[in-house]
Design a protein around this motif. Structure first.
Motif, PDB file in Angstrom:
ATOM      1  N   SER A   1       2.711  12.194   6.104  1.00  0.00           N
ATOM      2  CA  SER A   1       1.944  10.977   6.328  1.00  0.00           C
ATOM      3  C   SER A   1       2.771   9.733   6.025  1.00  0.00           C
ATOM      4  CB  SER A   1       0.697  10.991   5.444  1.00  0.00           C
ATOM      5  OG  SER A   1      -0.088   9.855   5.685  1.00  0.00           O
ATOM      6  N   THR A   2       2.411   8.645   6.660  1.00  0.00           N
ATOM      7  CA  THR A   2       3.053   7.364   6.388  1.00  0.00           C
ATOM      8  C   THR A   2       2.141   6.459   5.552  1.00  0.00           C
ATOM      9  OG1 THR A   2       2.235   6.475   8.479  1.00  0.00           O
ATOM     10  CG2 THR A   2       4.448   7.451   8.477  1.00  0.00           C
ATOM     11  N   ARG A   3       1.002   7.012   5.107  1.00  0.00           N
ATOM     12  CA  ARG A   3       0.048   6.241   4.310  1.00  0.00           C
ATOM     13  C   ARG A   3      -0.765   7.179   3.427  1.00  0.00           C
ATOM     14  NH1 ARG A   3      -3.823   2.022   7.294  1.00  0.00           N
ATOM     15  NH2 ARG A   3      -5.512   3.421   6.831  1.00  0.00           N
ATOM     16  N   VAL A   4      -0.991   6.774   2.181  1.00  0.00           N
ATOM     17  CA  VAL A   4      -1.787   7.550   1.236  1.00  0.00           C
ATOM     18  C   VAL A   4      -2.865   6.636   0.665  1.00  0.00           C
ATOM     19  CG1 VAL A   4      -1.749   8.727  -1.010  1.00  0.00           C
ATOM     20  CG2 VAL A   4       0.065   9.153   0.648  1.00  0.00           C
TER      21      VAL A   4
ATOM     22  N   VAL B   1       3.327   6.103  -7.434  1.00  0.00           N
ATOM     23  CA  VAL B   1       2.602   7.030  -8.302  1.00  0.00           C
ATOM     24  C   VAL B   1       2.300   6.353  -9.639  1.00  0.00           C
ATOM     25  CG1 VAL B   1       2.670   9.250  -9.513  1.00  0.00           C
ATOM     26  CG2 VAL B   1       3.583   9.068  -7.181  1.00  0.00           C
ATOM     27  N   GLY B   2       3.285   5.717 -10.226  1.00  0.00           N
ATOM     28  CA  GLY B   2       3.078   5.014 -11.491  1.00  0.00           C
ATOM     29  C   GLY B   2       2.095   3.866 -11.363  1.00  0.00           C
ATOM     30  N   ILE B   3       2.166   3.158 -10.247  1.00  0.00           N
ATOM     31  CA  ILE B   3       1.247   2.029 -10.022  1.00  0.00           C
ATOM     32  C   ILE B   3      -0.198   2.509  -9.962  1.00  0.00           C
ATOM     33  CG2 ILE B   3       0.562   0.232  -8.371  1.00  0.00           C
ATOM     34  CD1 ILE B   3       3.156  -0.398  -9.880  1.00  0.00           C
ATOM     35  N   VAL B   4      -0.480   3.546  -9.160  1.00  0.00           N
ATOM     36  CA  VAL B   4      -1.873   4.011  -9.044  1.00  0.00           C
ATOM     37  C   VAL B   4      -2.348   4.675 -10.333  1.00  0.00           C
ATOM     38  CG1 VAL B   4      -1.910   4.137  -6.525  1.00  0.00           C
ATOM     39  CG2 VAL B   4      -1.279   6.167  -7.841  1.00  0.00           C
TER      40      VAL B   4
ATOM     41  N   ALA C   1      -7.273   2.409  -3.219  1.00  0.00           N
ATOM     42  CA  ALA C   1      -5.930   1.838  -3.088  1.00  0.00           C
ATOM     43  C   ALA C   1      -5.175   2.606  -2.021  1.00  0.00           C
ATOM     44  CB  ALA C   1      -5.190   1.916  -4.416  1.00  0.00           C
ATOM     45  N   THR C   2      -4.635   1.878  -1.045  1.00  0.00           N
ATOM     46  CA  THR C   2      -3.848   2.478   0.028  1.00  0.00           C
ATOM     47  C   THR C   2      -2.448   1.901  -0.017  1.00  0.00           C
ATOM     48  OG1 THR C   2      -5.818   2.719   1.404  1.00  0.00           O
ATOM     49  CG2 THR C   2      -3.694   2.800   2.534  1.00  0.00           C
ATOM     50  N   PHE C   3      -1.457   2.762   0.184  1.00  0.00           N
ATOM     51  CA  PHE C   3      -0.079   2.287   0.191  1.00  0.00           C
ATOM     52  C   PHE C   3       0.732   3.047   1.233  1.00  0.00           C
ATOM     53  CE2 PHE C   3      -0.541   5.482  -3.089  1.00  0.00           C
ATOM     54  CZ  PHE C   3       0.519   6.338  -2.873  1.00  0.00           C
ATOM     55  N   PRO C   4       1.787   2.403   1.755  1.00  0.00           N
ATOM     56  CA  PRO C   4       2.641   3.060   2.748  1.00  0.00           C
ATOM     57  C   PRO C   4       3.552   4.086   2.090  1.00  0.00           C
ATOM     58  CG  PRO C   4       3.528   0.913   2.211  1.00  0.00           C
ATOM     59  CD  PRO C   4       2.219   1.031   1.473  1.00  0.00           C
ATOM     60  N   VAL C   5       3.924   5.087   2.877  1.00  0.00           N
ATOM     61  CA  VAL C   5       4.829   6.137   2.396  1.00  0.00           C
ATOM     62  C   VAL C   5       6.004   6.218   3.357  1.00  0.00           C
ATOM     63  CG1 VAL C   5       5.051   8.590   1.848  1.00  0.00           C
ATOM     64  CG2 VAL C   5       2.897   7.410   1.409  1.00  0.00           C
TER      65      VAL C   5
END
Length: 141
Positions: free
Chosen positions: A71-74, A31-34, A11-15
């Protein structure tokens, strides 16, 4: 660690905070979603015995990446490697500093995340570490 035998979840998401340098509430929502994705994935994969510990590790590693990297992505990856569940969080290697275990004082609100990760890894006959912008934790399943 060598390549994963089975990739269970990626799972990748923007930060947003990566651009501003301070945590954005929307980033912390991820954080809760992952954490919930981790629970569902592990339960459906028959790995219920490790779900609670893995969910806490995911929460701590993803929070660490959101709060302490530029980072702008995790990206979170869960995979199987031999008898281990491997949890990896990649933040692009732009951390302000490498994650480390701290011993926070009784009055401090934060600073216990990597200590918790270390303790859970040890209790589950595993390990944790960092490499090239990725913080990982292996838990025996």
């Amino acid at each position: 660690m060598s390549p994963l035998a089975a990739n269970l979840l990626e799972a990748t998401f923007p930060v947003q905070s990566g651009a501003t340098g301070s945590p954005d509430p929307g980033d912390l929502w991820h954080v809760g979603i992952v954490r919930r994705l981790t629970r569902v994935c592990l339960d459906r994969s028959g790995l219920g015995r490790v779900t609670d510990d893995a969910s806490l590790v995911v929460s701590e590693l993803v929070t660490n990446a959101v709060v302490h990297s530029n980072s702008t992505r995790v990206t979170l990856t869960l995979g199987l490697h031999g008898r281990y569940l491997l949890i990896a969080v990649h933040d692009g290697g732009s951390a302000r500093r490498c994650p480390e275990v701290r011993y926070a004082g009784d009055d401090e609100e934060g600073g216990r995340g990597m200590f918790l990760v270390q303790q859970l890894a040890s209790a589950r006959d595993g390990a944790w570490g960092t490499s090239d912008g990725t913080t990982w934790c292996a838990l025996a399943r």
